[in-house]
Design a protein around this motif. Structure first.
Motif, PDB file in Angstrom:
ATOM      1  N   TYR A  31       0.835  -1.394   0.103  1.00 30.14           N
ATOM      2  CA  TYR A  31      -0.033   0.072   0.152  1.00 30.14           C
ATOM      3  C   TYR A  31       0.799   1.264  -0.085  1.00 30.14           C
ATOM      4  CZ  TYR A  31      -4.042  -3.112   1.569  1.00 30.14           C
ATOM      5  OH  TYR A  31      -5.074  -3.694   1.722  1.00 30.14           O
ATOM      6  N   LEU A  32       0.259   2.369  -0.449  1.00 32.15           N
ATOM      7  CA  LEU A  32       0.723   3.544  -0.091  1.00 32.15           C
ATOM      8  C   LEU A  32       0.142   4.091   0.953  1.00 32.15           C
ATOM      9  CD1 LEU A  32      -0.048   5.449  -3.615  1.00 32.15           C
ATOM     10  CD2 LEU A  32       1.945   4.047  -3.113  1.00 32.15           C
ATOM     11  N   MET A  33       0.975   4.693   1.977  1.00 31.75           N
ATOM     12  CA  MET A  33       0.523   4.981   3.350  1.00 31.75           C
ATOM     13  C   MET A  33       0.989   6.403   3.756  1.00 31.75           C
ATOM     14  SD  MET A  33       1.412   1.522   5.393  1.00 31.75           S
ATOM     15  CE  MET A  33       0.688  -0.247   5.264  1.00 31.75           C
ATOM     16  N   VAL A  34       0.113   6.970   4.503  1.00 33.69           N
ATOM     17  CA  VAL A  34       0.295   8.298   5.043  1.00 33.69           C
ATOM     18  C   VAL A  34      -0.167   8.069   6.451  1.00 33.69           C
ATOM     19  CG1 VAL A  34      -0.128  10.816   4.980  1.00 33.69           C
ATOM     20  CG2 VAL A  34       0.259   9.672   3.024  1.00 33.69           C
ATOM     21  N   ASP A  35       0.362   8.630   7.576  1.00 30.54           N
ATOM     22  CA  ASP A  35      -0.122   8.390   8.839  1.00 30.54           C
ATOM     23  C   ASP A  35      -0.749   9.783   9.321  1.00 30.54           C
ATOM     24  OD1 ASP A  35       0.677   5.885   9.180  1.00 30.54           O
ATOM     25  OD2 ASP A  35       2.783   6.692   9.714  1.00 30.54           O
ATOM     26  N   GLY A  36      -1.583   9.887  10.270  1.00 28.14           N
ATOM     27  CA  GLY A  36      -2.156  11.051  10.898  1.00 28.14           C
ATOM     28  C   GLY A  36      -3.178  10.885  11.927  1.00 28.14           C
ATOM     29  N   HIS A  37      -3.648  12.005  12.625  1.00 32.13           N
ATOM     30  CA  HIS A  37      -4.338  11.765  13.746  1.00 32.13           C
ATOM     31  C   HIS A  37      -5.513  12.870  13.617  1.00 32.13           C
ATOM     32  CE1 HIS A  37      -1.646  14.865  15.166  1.00 32.13           C
ATOM     33  NE2 HIS A  37      -2.536  15.168  16.323  1.00 32.13           N
ATOM     34  N   GLY A  38      -6.658  12.544  14.385  1.00 30.23           N
ATOM     35  CA  GLY A  38      -7.672  13.762  14.497  1.00 30.23           C
ATOM     36  C   GLY A  38      -8.697  13.326  13.523  1.00 30.23           C
ATOM     37  N   ASP A  39     -10.099  14.152  13.880  1.00 29.13           N
ATOM     38  CA  ASP A  39     -11.210  14.136  13.280  1.00 29.13           C
ATOM     39  C   ASP A  39     -11.177  14.207  11.651  1.00 29.13           C
ATOM     40  OD1 ASP A  39     -13.860  14.314  12.188  1.00 29.13           O
ATOM     41  OD2 ASP A  39     -14.303  15.674  14.053  1.00 29.13           O
ATOM     42  N   PRO A  40     -11.453  13.117  10.901  1.00 29.10           N
ATOM     43  CA  PRO A  40     -11.152  13.226   9.691  1.00 29.10           C
ATOM     44  C   PRO A  40     -12.034  14.202   8.977  1.00 29.10           C
ATOM     45  CG  PRO A  40     -12.482  11.259  10.040  1.00 29.10           C
ATOM     46  CD  PRO A  40     -11.959  11.898  11.323  1.00 29.10           C
ATOM     47  N   ASN A  41     -13.471  14.598   9.562  1.00 28.89           N
ATOM     48  CA  ASN A  41     -14.122  15.597   9.021  1.00 28.89           C
ATOM     49  C   ASN A  41     -13.566  17.052   8.830  1.00 28.89           C
ATOM     50  OD1 ASN A  41     -16.271  13.598   8.393  1.00 28.89           O
ATOM     51  ND2 ASN A  41     -16.740  13.827  10.651  1.00 28.89           N
ATOM     52  N   ALA A  87     -12.527   2.720  22.841  1.00 29.30           N
ATOM     53  CA  ALA A  87     -13.930   3.121  23.065  1.00 29.30           C
ATOM     54  C   ALA A  87     -14.190   4.535  22.331  1.00 29.30           C
ATOM     55  CB  ALA A  87     -14.204   3.427  24.541  1.00 29.30           C
ATOM     56  N   ALA A  88     -13.060   5.558  22.221  1.00 23.94           N
ATOM     57  CA  ALA A  88     -13.093   6.670  21.560  1.00 23.94           C
ATOM     58  C   ALA A  88     -13.674   6.451  20.156  1.00 23.94           C
ATOM     59  CB  ALA A  88     -11.830   7.418  21.644  1.00 23.94           C
ATOM     60  N   PHE A  89     -13.202   5.116  19.606  1.00 24.68           N
ATOM     61  CA  PHE A  89     -13.484   4.833  18.392  1.00 24.68           C
ATOM     62  C   PHE A  89     -14.631   4.343  18.091  1.00 24.68           C
ATOM     63  CE2 PHE A  89     -13.204   2.298  14.396  1.00 24.68           C
ATOM     64  CZ  PHE A  89     -13.096   3.386  13.486  1.00 24.68           C
ATOM     65  N   THR A  90     -15.158   3.019  18.990  1.00 23.62           N
ATOM     66  CA  THR A  90     -16.178   2.320  18.673  1.00 23.62           C
ATOM     67  C   THR A  90     -17.399   2.671  19.084  1.00 23.62           C
ATOM     68  OG1 THR A  90     -15.512   0.879  20.580  1.00 23.62           O
ATOM     69  CG2 THR A  90     -14.921   0.282  18.540  1.00 23.62           C
ATOM     70  N   SER A  91     -17.462   3.480  20.473  1.00 24.42           N
ATOM     71  CA  SER A  91     -18.830   3.372  21.177  1.00 24.42           C
ATOM     72  C   SER A  91     -18.717   5.159  21.539  1.00 24.42           C
ATOM     73  CB  SER A  91     -18.877   2.869  22.652  1.00 24.42           C
ATOM     74  OG  SER A  91     -17.809   2.957  23.357  1.00 24.42           O
ATOM     75  N   ALA A  92     -17.623   5.631  21.953  1.00 25.47           N
ATOM     76  CA  ALA A  92     -17.781   7.039  22.204  1.00 25.47           C
ATOM     77  C   ALA A  92     -17.494   8.020  21.103  1.00 25.47           C
ATOM     78  CB  ALA A  92     -16.630   7.624  23.162  1.00 25.47           C
ATOM     79  N   ARG A  93     -17.074   7.544  19.853  1.00 28.06           N
ATOM     80  CA  ARG A  93     -16.740   8.396  18.754  1.00 28.06           C
ATOM     81  C   ARG A  93     -16.296   9.562  18.968  1.00 28.06           C
ATOM     82  NH1 ARG A  93     -16.858   4.667  14.698  1.00 28.06           N
ATOM     83  NH2 ARG A  93     -17.667   6.081  13.279  1.00 28.06           N
ATOM     84  N   ASP A  94     -15.069   9.650  19.908  1.00 23.56           N
ATOM     85  CA  ASP A  94     -14.462  10.723  20.112  1.00 23.56           C
ATOM     86  C   ASP A  94     -13.397  11.004  18.896  1.00 23.56           C
ATOM     87  OD1 ASP A  94     -12.996  13.082  20.573  1.00 23.56           O
ATOM     88  OD2 ASP A  94     -12.536  12.332  22.724  1.00 23.56           O
ATOM     89  N   LYS A  95     -13.961  11.504  17.859  1.00 19.47           N
ATOM     90  CA  LYS A  95     -12.851  11.618  16.626  1.00 19.47           C
ATOM     91  C   LYS A  95     -11.798  12.530  16.859  1.00 19.47           C
ATOM     92  CE  LYS A  95     -16.908  11.309  13.628  1.00 19.47           C
ATOM     93  NZ  LYS A  95     -17.820  11.848  12.533  1.00 19.47           N
ATOM     94  N   SER A  96     -11.687  13.315  17.898  1.00 19.38           N
ATOM     95  CA  SER A  96     -10.483  13.943  17.937  1.00 19.38           C
ATOM     96  C   SER A  96      -9.156  12.968  18.635  1.00 19.38           C
ATOM     97  CB  SER A  96     -10.589  15.136  19.306  1.00 19.38           C
ATOM     98  OG  SER A  96     -11.071  14.562  20.366  1.00 19.38           O
ATOM     99  N   GLN A  97      -9.516  12.009  19.276  1.00 18.65           N
ATOM    100  CA  GLN A  97      -8.702  10.947  19.639  1.00 18.65           C
ATOM    101  C   GLN A  97      -8.334  10.078  18.662  1.00 18.65           C
ATOM    102  OE1 GLN A  97      -7.372  11.377  22.916  1.00 18.65           O
ATOM    103  NE2 GLN A  97      -8.677  13.318  22.538  1.00 18.65           N
ATOM    104  N   TRP A  98      -8.923  10.019  17.537  1.00 22.26           N
ATOM    105  CA  TRP A  98      -8.493   9.064  16.575  1.00 22.26           C
ATOM    106  C   TRP A  98      -7.006   9.080  15.838  1.00 22.26           C
ATOM    107  CZ3 TRP A  98     -13.714   8.386  13.101  1.00 22.26           C
ATOM    108  CH2 TRP A  98     -14.802   8.124  13.921  1.00 22.26           C
TER     109      TRP A  98
END
Length: 207
Positions: A31-41, A87-98
């Motif tokens: 794969y071509l890959m680029v890393d990052g963090h935070g809300d994708p929106n 849990a920030a990803f699956t249930s809490a959906r805290d996108k800032s922590q993704w």
């Protein structure tokens, strides 16, 4: 005559059924890959990753067709997702922590030399803001469970809960790698309720 390959059909991993969890074996893939963090929106990092990956993906396609007489369809955008507290990803959906790794699959005949040549072409044209951070790497997921989700990304949580908490343990499996999403729809054009996304989770068998 130029040979054109449909990698989705060749791999046989891109047509799971909606509402059904399927156990598959995913081979090592580059794969071509680029890393990052935070809300994708709202994240500039995420937008810039997409704006970097696809120019290079198409440059590789055209190089392959021109130099190797092997054409192929550029693959859909994909991403790995995780958080320090899942849990920030699956249930809490805290996108800032993704946290995430943006992905685009390339054929196995594309070499590092081809990537370097295509990167130079993209660089000369500008407009790929994270080109210096992009890498090519093999992802070996192996045994995995996947399903097709139809609907908005924010409606994935119940599907993930069933996958993680019911299907995987009931099947004698345990989660190993990172949550993987494959975006079969273009979110810029499709209505949220019609988005088609493959949800994949690498697993191993419990001894």
């Amino acid at each position: 005559m130029t040979v054109k390959t449909d990698l989705k059909k060749e791999l046989g991993l891109y047509a799971p059924r909606r509402g059904r969890f399927e156990v598959v074996t995913v081979p090592p893939l580059r794969y071509l890959m680029v890393d990052g963090h935070g809300d994708p929106n709202t994240s500039d990092e995420y937008r810039d990753a997409i704006q970097t990956i696809f120019p290079l993906a198409y440059a590789l396609k055209f190089l392959s067709k021109r130099s190797l007489d092997r054409d192929y369809t550029v693959m859909p955008f994909e991403a790995l997702w995780w958080a320090d507290d899942m849990a920030a990803f699956t249930s809490a959906r805290d996108k800032s922590q993704w946290r995430w790794t943006a992905l685009n699959l390339v054929p196995d005949w594309i070499t590092d030399a081809h990537v370097e040549e295509a990167t130079a072409t993209v660089r000369s044209k500008g407009g790929a803001p994270r080109l210096d951070e992009l890498r090519v790497e093999t992802l070996d997921e192996g045994l995995s469970v996947q399903t097709l989700h139809v609907g908005s990304y924010d409606d994935e949580a119940p599907v993930l809960a069933e996958l993680h908490d019911v299907f995987i343990p009931d099947a004698g499996l345990t989660m190993t790698g990172r949550h993987h999403e494959i975006y079969l729809s273009d979110a810029r054009r499709a209505a949220p309720e019609k988005l088609r996304t493959i949800l994949r989770q690498p697993v191993s068998r419990v001894d």
